[in-house]
Design a protein around this motif. Structure first.
Motif, PDB file in Angstrom:
ATOM      1  N   ALA A  14       6.596 -10.061  -3.171  1.00 47.15           N
ATOM      2  CA  ALA A  14       6.882  -9.031  -2.181  1.00 47.15           C
ATOM      3  C   ALA A  14       7.598  -9.625  -0.985  1.00 47.15           C
ATOM      4  N   GLY A  15       8.549  -8.887  -0.462  1.00 49.43           N
ATOM      5  CA  GLY A  15       9.218  -9.283   0.763  1.00 49.43           C
ATOM      6  C   GLY A  15       8.407  -8.854   1.978  1.00 49.43           C
ATOM      7  N   ALA A  16       8.672  -9.497   3.108  1.00 47.27           N
ATOM      8  CA  ALA A  16       7.925  -9.173   4.322  1.00 47.27           C
ATOM      9  C   ALA A  16       8.133  -7.723   4.743  1.00 47.27           C
TER      10      ALA A  16
ATOM     11  N   VAL B 168      -0.122  -5.013   2.303  1.00 50.47           N
ATOM     12  CA  VAL B 168      -1.215  -5.756   2.938  1.00 50.47           C
ATOM     13  C   VAL B 168      -2.316  -5.929   1.899  1.00 50.47           C
ATOM     14  N   MET B 169      -3.174  -6.925   2.112  1.00 56.08           N
ATOM     15  CA  MET B 169      -4.324  -7.091   1.234  1.00 56.08           C
ATOM     16  C   MET B 169      -5.244  -5.873   1.372  1.00 56.08           C
ATOM     17  N   HIS B 170      -5.797  -5.426   0.258  1.00 62.04           N
ATOM     18  CA  HIS B 170      -6.677  -4.259   0.309  1.00 62.04           C
ATOM     19  C   HIS B 170      -7.894  -4.537   1.183  1.00 62.04           C
ATOM     20  N   ASP B 171      -8.467  -5.710   1.033  1.00 61.02           N
ATOM     21  CA  ASP B 171      -9.595  -6.109   1.867  1.00 61.02           C
ATOM     22  C   ASP B 171      -9.092  -6.965   3.026  1.00 61.02           C
ATOM     23  N   GLY B 172      -9.199  -6.448   4.228  1.00 62.10           N
ATOM     24  CA  GLY B 172      -8.838  -7.220   5.410  1.00 62.10           C
ATOM     25  C   GLY B 172      -7.521  -6.858   6.042  1.00 62.10           C
ATOM     26  N   GLY B 173      -6.576  -6.344   5.240  1.00 65.65           N
ATOM     27  CA  GLY B 173      -5.309  -5.896   5.810  1.00 65.65           C
ATOM     28  C   GLY B 173      -4.326  -6.989   6.148  1.00 65.65           C
ATOM     29  N   THR B 174      -4.513  -8.213   5.639  1.00 67.04           N
ATOM     30  CA  THR B 174      -3.566  -9.299   5.908  1.00 67.04           C
ATOM     31  C   THR B 174      -2.216  -8.985   5.275  1.00 67.04           C
ATOM     32  N   PRO B 175      -1.103  -9.105   6.033  1.00 70.37           N
ATOM     33  CA  PRO B 175       0.219  -8.828   5.456  1.00 70.37           C
ATOM     34  C   PRO B 175       0.521  -9.733   4.261  1.00 70.37           C
TER      35      PRO B 175
ATOM     36  N   ARG C  15      -2.542  -2.933  -0.702  1.00 71.17           N
ATOM     37  CA  ARG C  15      -2.145  -1.588  -0.302  1.00 71.17           C
ATOM     38  C   ARG C  15      -0.688  -1.623   0.149  1.00 71.17           C
ATOM     39  N   TRP C  16       0.010  -0.572  -0.204  1.00 74.91           N
ATOM     40  CA  TRP C  16       1.394  -0.421   0.254  1.00 74.91           C
ATOM     41  C   TRP C  16       1.422   0.598   1.379  1.00 74.91           C
ATOM     42  N   CYS C  17       1.896   0.160   2.534  1.00 79.39           N
ATOM     43  CA  CYS C  17       1.888   1.003   3.732  1.00 79.39           C
ATOM     44  C   CYS C  17       3.289   1.398   4.173  1.00 79.39           C
ATOM     45  N   GLY C  18       4.287   1.245   3.275  1.00 75.48           N
ATOM     46  CA  GLY C  18       5.665   1.492   3.671  1.00 75.48           C
ATOM     47  C   GLY C  18       6.191   2.854   3.319  1.00 75.48           C
TER      48      GLY C  18
END
Length: 272
Positions: free
Chosen positions: A66-68, A73-80, A99-102
């Protein structure tokens, strides 16, 4: 109130609590009712439906490149997430991965492994199935369907190939032993698997209600056997596998012989 009446009242109250917990789990965010795809991963990095990135897997693990700017983000914790992310899960296991937040709504991606092959399933933040869910229909609680049985372990686990809810996938069942029980003067036998890490047993079975108000098959989790092999089968808690609720499921069918020639009028019915 007699001791027996107290036991029945307690069992019925516990069944009600169990049923409410089951409904809550089905209706939760990113729960089973929010599944939106089932996609096997190729060996070479490739695009998939509904989320960006390049996805792949070998027999050992899965990978997401994945590109920046992709918005994972990680499902647990939300780390990009950016670069290459790898993950392994056990056979017949699954893990909420990223998780995909885009996009217009957040999409969760679950990683699973079935018959040695990795797949992903996407889950939406909400779906019409989740929003319209009002609970799984069940038969009325009946203490007569709480039955004592006897468990006999095999000398060594028995391995059997079984079909699933998907015609393109089969699985391997590792059978630990057999449960026998009596019902209205007849004796029945079910082959059981161990539930990993719990000591409990699971039996997957057909019965005469299948297709006439219940799903094609159901399962029952059985508490760990007593030292003398006694087990308690509470068919009021017979459950549907996920395939009863969604097309994006790989669910094990009963092993050969686990077909009860009677109507188990207890437990979950086919969802409306």
């Amino acid at each position: 109130m007699t001791s027996l009446e107290n036991e029945i009242t307690t069992a019925e109250a516990e069944f009600g609590a169990w049923h409410r917990k089951r409904n809550d789990a089905l209706a939760e965010g990113f729960g089973l009712l929010t599944l939106t795809s089932f996609q096997r991963l190729a060996t070479e990095p490739a695009a998939v439906d509904l989320v960006p990135g390049l996805w792949s897997a070998d027999r050992a693990m899965a990978a997401l490149n994945a590109g920046a700017s992709d918005g994972f983000v990680m499902h647990d914790g939300g780390t990009p997430v950016h670069g290459t992310l790898t993950q392994a899960v056990a056979e017949r296991g699954q893990k909420m991965w990223v998780r995909w937040c885009g996009g217009p709504e957040v999409i969760a991606v679950e990683l699973a492994r079935r018959d040695g092959h990795y797949l992903i399933r996407t889950r939406a933040a909400s779906t019409p199935a989740q929003q319209n869910f009002s609970g799984v229909p069940v038969f009325d609680f009946d203490p007569g369907w709480i039955i004592k049985g006897s468990y006999l372990a095999y000398d060594s686990p028995q391995v059997a190939r079984i079909s699933t809810a998907r015609s393109d996938t089969s699985l391997t069942a590792v059978l630990a032993g057999e449960i026998t029980f009596n019902r209205q003067g007849s004796r029945y036998r079910l082959r059981a698997e161990f539930e990993p890490g719990t000591g409990a047993l699971r039996v997957t079975f057909h019965d005469a209600t299948n297709g006439l108000g219940t799903a094609a098959w159901r399962f029952l989790d059985v508490p760990p056997p007593a030292l003398d092999g006694t087990v308690l089968l509470d068919f009021n808690r017979a459950q549907n596998y996920p395939f009863a609720f969604t097309e994006y499921a790989v669910c094990p069918a009963p092993v050969a012989g686990n077909r009860l020639p009677l109507a188990v009028t207890a437990g979950e019915k086919l969802p409306a």
